[in-house]
Scaffold this active site. Structure first.
Site, mmCIF file in Angstrom:
data_model
loop_
_atom_site.group_PDB
_atom_site.id
_atom_site.type_symbol
_atom_site.label_atom_id
_atom_site.label_comp_id
_atom_site.label_asym_id
_atom_site.label_seq_id
_atom_site.Cartn_x
_atom_site.Cartn_y
_atom_site.Cartn_z
ATOM 1 N N GLU A 62 0.858 -1.183 0.000
ATOM 2 C CA GLU A 62 0.000 0.000 0.000
ATOM 3 C C GLU A 62 0.894 1.234 0.000
ATOM 4 O O GLU A 62 1.821 1.340 0.812
ATOM 5 C CB GLU A 62 -0.915 0.019 1.226
ATOM 6 C CG GLU A 62 -1.938 -1.108 1.251
ATOM 7 C CD GLU A 62 -3.037 -0.946 0.220
ATOM 8 O OE1 GLU A 62 -3.140 0.148 -0.384
ATOM 9 O OE2 GLU A 62 -3.790 -1.908 0.010
ATOM 10 N N HIS A 104 -3.496 -2.607 -8.160
ATOM 11 C CA HIS A 104 -4.757 -3.154 -7.668
ATOM 12 C C HIS A 104 -5.853 -2.970 -8.715
ATOM 13 O O HIS A 104 -6.742 -3.812 -8.854
ATOM 14 C CB HIS A 104 -5.166 -2.469 -6.362
ATOM 15 C CG HIS A 104 -4.531 -3.082 -5.155
ATOM 16 N ND1 HIS A 104 -4.146 -2.342 -4.067
ATOM 17 C CD2 HIS A 104 -4.210 -4.367 -4.858
ATOM 18 C CE1 HIS A 104 -3.622 -3.145 -3.153
ATOM 19 N NE2 HIS A 104 -3.646 -4.383 -3.612
ATOM 20 N N ASP A 114 -6.445 2.281 -7.495
ATOM 21 C CA ASP A 114 -5.068 2.543 -7.094
ATOM 22 C C ASP A 114 -4.061 1.640 -7.812
ATOM 23 O O ASP A 114 -4.404 0.532 -8.223
ATOM 24 C CB ASP A 114 -4.930 2.386 -5.571
ATOM 25 C CG ASP A 114 -5.208 0.965 -5.088
ATOM 26 O OD1 ASP A 114 -4.290 0.353 -4.553
ATOM 27 O OD2 ASP A 114 -6.340 0.472 -5.254
#
Length: 216
Positions: A62, A104, A114
């Protein structure tokens, strides 16, 4: 989310049922939240190259950014440098092919945006991480879009499937096709993201397939 701290809090909350192996902060700090040998819940319902349950066969990173819902700022240079170093380490240790470093939005195009069109995939590729191809220039012409059907749509869907996207060659330009084309544009043809398969989009896809030895 609006802040990195809030995002980390959610990723560490079992009730959220969301997690990732790593978080890269805006200043380049890398936090490991889940051991690489354990399954993290970052991709959700997803697909790539015929495989589902991407969570069980991937390492999730992330990258701290408020995202499209909160202004979507540029990624800081220090953050991208840290992402490159982290990815390079991971793909080297696990012998992961460059084209298997994915967004993603690639594996879950109907649910995720994203890291988005501002993410510098070309820079990562120059550093040996991820697939990239110089996009074909845009030109006038609407191309293929929602509501269209026929062999040209089936060929487009088959080409997207050949690269890895979870799509069947139905010959109908439906909502899934639009989402997958949008995801492809967000990754590889960022100057126009409209979900329509114009000449530039199709030529870029064909060049990418040829560069990765997946052409039919």
């Amino acid at each position: 989310m609006t802040s990195t701290a809030a995002a980390i809090g959610r990723l560490c909350d079992p009730a959220s049922k969301v997690s990732s192996h790593y978080v890269v902060d805006e200043d380049g700090k890398v936090l490991q939240l889940v051991p690489e040998a354990r399954r993290a819940w970052h991709a959700g319902q997803s697909s790539w190259q015929g495989e589902s349950d991407i969570n069980s066969r991937s390492i999730g990173i992330e990258i701290a950014n408020p995202g499209h819902s909160f202004g979507y700022p540029e990624f800081p240079q220090a953050q991208i440098a840290a992402v490159i170093a982290l990815c390079h380490d991971i793909v080297t240790r696990h012998r992961i092919r460059s084209d298997r470093v994915l967004a993603h939005s690639d594996v879950a195009p109907q649910r995720k945006l994203d890291p988005g069109e501002k993410f510098p995939w070309a820079r990562l590729h120059r550093s040996g991480v991820g697939a990239w191809i110089v996009p074909s220039p845009t030109s006038p012409g609407a191309g293929l879009g929602p509501g269209d059907c026929g062999p040209a749509i089936a060929d487009l869907q088959a080409a997207l499937r050949d690269y890895g996207y979870g799509i069947a060659a139905t010959g109908v330009y439906d909502e899934l096709t639009q989402a997958v084309v949008t995801a492809f544009q967000r990754h590889f043809r960022t100057n126009c993201i409209d979900g329509r398969a114009d000449r530039s989009t199709i030529e870029t896809l064909e060049a990418l397939l040829a560069a990765t030895d997946r052409g039919r």
